[in-house]
Design a protein around this motif. Structure first.
Motif, mmCIF file in Angstrom:
data_model
loop_
_atom_site.group_PDB
_atom_site.id
_atom_site.type_symbol
_atom_site.label_atom_id
_atom_site.label_comp_id
_atom_site.label_asym_id
_atom_site.label_seq_id
_atom_site.Cartn_x
_atom_site.Cartn_y
_atom_site.Cartn_z
ATOM 1 N N MET A 12 0.829 -1.211 0.000
ATOM 2 C CA MET A 12 0.000 0.000 0.000
ATOM 3 C C MET A 12 0.859 1.255 0.000
ATOM 4 N N LYS A 13 2.054 1.159 0.562
ATOM 5 C CA LYS A 13 2.912 2.332 0.706
ATOM 6 C C LYS A 13 3.732 2.622 -0.550
ATOM 7 N N ILE A 14 4.072 1.577 -1.303
ATOM 8 C CA ILE A 14 4.869 1.817 -2.514
ATOM 9 C C ILE A 14 4.007 2.165 -3.718
ATOM 10 N N ALA A 15 2.736 1.741 -3.727
ATOM 11 C CA ALA A 15 1.900 1.943 -4.918
ATOM 12 C C ALA A 15 1.857 3.409 -5.361
ATOM 13 N N PRO A 16 1.608 4.375 -4.464
ATOM 14 C CA PRO A 16 1.549 5.771 -4.931
ATOM 15 C C PRO A 16 2.884 6.289 -5.457
ATOM 16 N N ILE A 17 3.985 5.773 -4.915
ATOM 17 C CA ILE A 17 5.306 6.205 -5.384
ATOM 18 C C ILE A 17 5.552 5.670 -6.794
ATOM 19 N N ILE A 18 5.221 4.410 -7.021
ATOM 20 C CA ILE A 18 5.364 3.822 -8.348
ATOM 21 C C ILE A 18 4.486 4.556 -9.357
ATOM 22 N N HIS A 19 3.227 4.810 -8.984
ATOM 23 C CA HIS A 19 2.324 5.479 -9.915
ATOM 24 C C HIS A 19 2.810 6.888 -10.235
ATOM 25 N N ALA A 20 3.296 7.607 -9.216
ATOM 26 C CA ALA A 20 3.809 8.959 -9.452
ATOM 27 C C ALA A 20 5.050 8.920 -10.336
ATOM 28 N N MET A 21 5.924 7.939 -10.110
ATOM 29 C CA MET A 21 7.142 7.853 -10.900
ATOM 30 C C MET A 21 6.823 7.516 -12.361
ATOM 31 N N GLU A 22 5.822 6.663 -12.577
ATOM 32 C CA GLU A 22 5.438 6.328 -13.948
ATOM 33 C C GLU A 22 4.826 7.528 -14.661
ATOM 34 N N ARG A 23 4.005 8.309 -13.953
ATOM 35 C CA ARG A 23 3.448 9.513 -14.563
ATOM 36 C C ARG A 23 4.556 10.485 -14.955
ATOM 37 N N ARG A 24 5.527 10.648 -14.036
ATOM 38 C CA ARG A 24 6.628 11.580 -14.318
ATOM 39 C C ARG A 24 7.506 11.064 -15.454
ATOM 40 N N ARG A 25 7.711 9.754 -15.514
ATOM 41 C CA ARG A 25 8.513 9.175 -16.594
ATOM 42 C C ARG A 25 7.850 9.427 -17.939
#
Length: 364
Positions: A15-28
């Motif tokens: 639950m804690k990594i999901a928003p970081i991954i999603h944000a990083m993919e959007r930024r990528r």
């Protein structure tokens, strides 16, 4: 291209990594400079404890699975450190991002730092003051070797400052658990047993127990369950049973008739239960954050908490581990005397974006 490791190993991590991954993919996709390698340590290896979360939360399958499996804390720590060291020797990353306070977090943080790879700790600085909790040792050890600290509250910021961490290494970003909750609120769905158990919104309780102090002694566990059965006044009590707890439960004979034992639930089903419960009784820390945001009364069967904002701002109260304390708390709930609570600062669903922005500034 800058690649960072994002480490997960146990159910709370996902639950804690999901928003970081999603944000990083959007930024990528927008031309951002960071890439990630998702490292699953295999600390939780049961599909109910980890696998369901990848699908439900939209997390890609891990790039690497260290496959540590079961074992004592020392065995798991050693296995994770050996596996992660081997990975870094073969293919070093620019940084190691760890979340929370599980064994995987501590083991990978120490391994990375010894290999001169900087460590970012998400949910840094929280403290219960209870050294009998393995998680407290993990938090302290991880913070001791971290370079950058991403925090959920002013309490955590102050803990870090008191320990000598410089202000420019502390990033008050909010709570990624809440990012995940808010992003999935409309997707929550009832469990398969909802109709079978005759559950009605606002007319049942959710119970979770897994702390050694509550579940390793069968006499104490039986007294807790009896107090819960008596105090909940005939309402159903849904109890997703942690594997650790099940071993003790199986030795008990006379469980309350209103207690319904179910398997650990996937994220969407579990939080649907929490959202519509009359109250939650727990010894978990993370659940107290979710009940706070959902406005659900929460009773914590512990003597301390590493998340004091859930008490000072939210809907949580610390009852201790004495079963007798449940009686008065449950009476107050039924008499509509429970506090309303509010939402802590920066628990707004944008924490993942703040973390990735900070990492870009630090690493790119």
């Amino acid at each position: 291209m800058t690649v960072i490791d994002i480490v997960a190993g146990a159910r709370p991590n996902f639950m804690k990594i999901a928003p970081i991954i999603h944000a990083m993919e959007r930024r990528r996709n927008a031309g951002g400079p960071l890439r990630y390698r998702l490292v699953h340590t295999g600390q939780h290896y049961d599909a109910r404890m980890s696998g369901d979360f990848f699908e439900q939360l939209g997390i890609p399958h891990p790039d690497v699975n260290l496959g540590v499996g079961s074992g004592t804390q020392a065995e798991q720590t050693a296995g994770i450190m050996v596996g992660y060291e081997r990975l870094l020797l073969d293919a070093p990353s620019a940084a190691c991002l760890v979340v929370g306070d599980v064994t995987s977090t501590m083991a990978c943080a120490i391994t990375a730092q010894k290999m001169r790879i900087p460590v970012a700790h998400v949910e840094a600085g929280i403290r219960s003051g209870d050294w009998a909790m393995p998680e407290e040792i993990n938090r302290m050890a991880t913070d001791a070797v971290s370079n950058w600290f991403f925090t959920t509250s002013a309490f955590a910021n102050e803990n870090l400052r008191r320990s000598g961490v410089a202000a420019d290494r502390i990033f008050f970003v909010g709570n990624t658990m809440i990012d995940t909750l808010l992003a999935n609120m409309e997707r929550l769905r009832p469990a398969d047993f909802w109709q079978e158990l005759g559950l009605e919104a606002g007319h049942y309780f959710v119970l979770t127990l897994h702390r050694p102090s509550n579940v390793d002694g069968t006499d104490h566990l039986e007294r807790l369950l009896d107090a819960i059965g008596a105090g909940t006044r005939g309402r159903p009590v849904v109890f997703p049973v942690h594997p650790r707890t099940r071993k003790s439960i199986e030795t008990l004979v006379n469980l309350p008739a209103t207690l319904h034992l179910v398997d650990p639930q996937p994220y969407l089903e579990f939080n649907h239960m929490v959202r519509h419960a009359m109250a939650v009784i727990t010894d978990s820390g993370g659940i107290t954050e979710e009940t706070t945001v959902m406005g659900v009364p929460c009773m914590t069967l512990r003597d301390s908490t590493e998340r004091p904002e859930t008490v000072s701002v939210g809907t949580n109260e610390i009852l201790g581990t004495d079963p007798a304390a449940l009686h008065a708390a449950l009476d107050r709930l039924f008499e509509h005397g429970w506090k309303k609570g509010g939402i802590p600062e920066m628990w707004d669903g944008r924490t993942g974006e703040r973390i990735v922005t900070a990492l870009e500034g630090l690493l790119a």
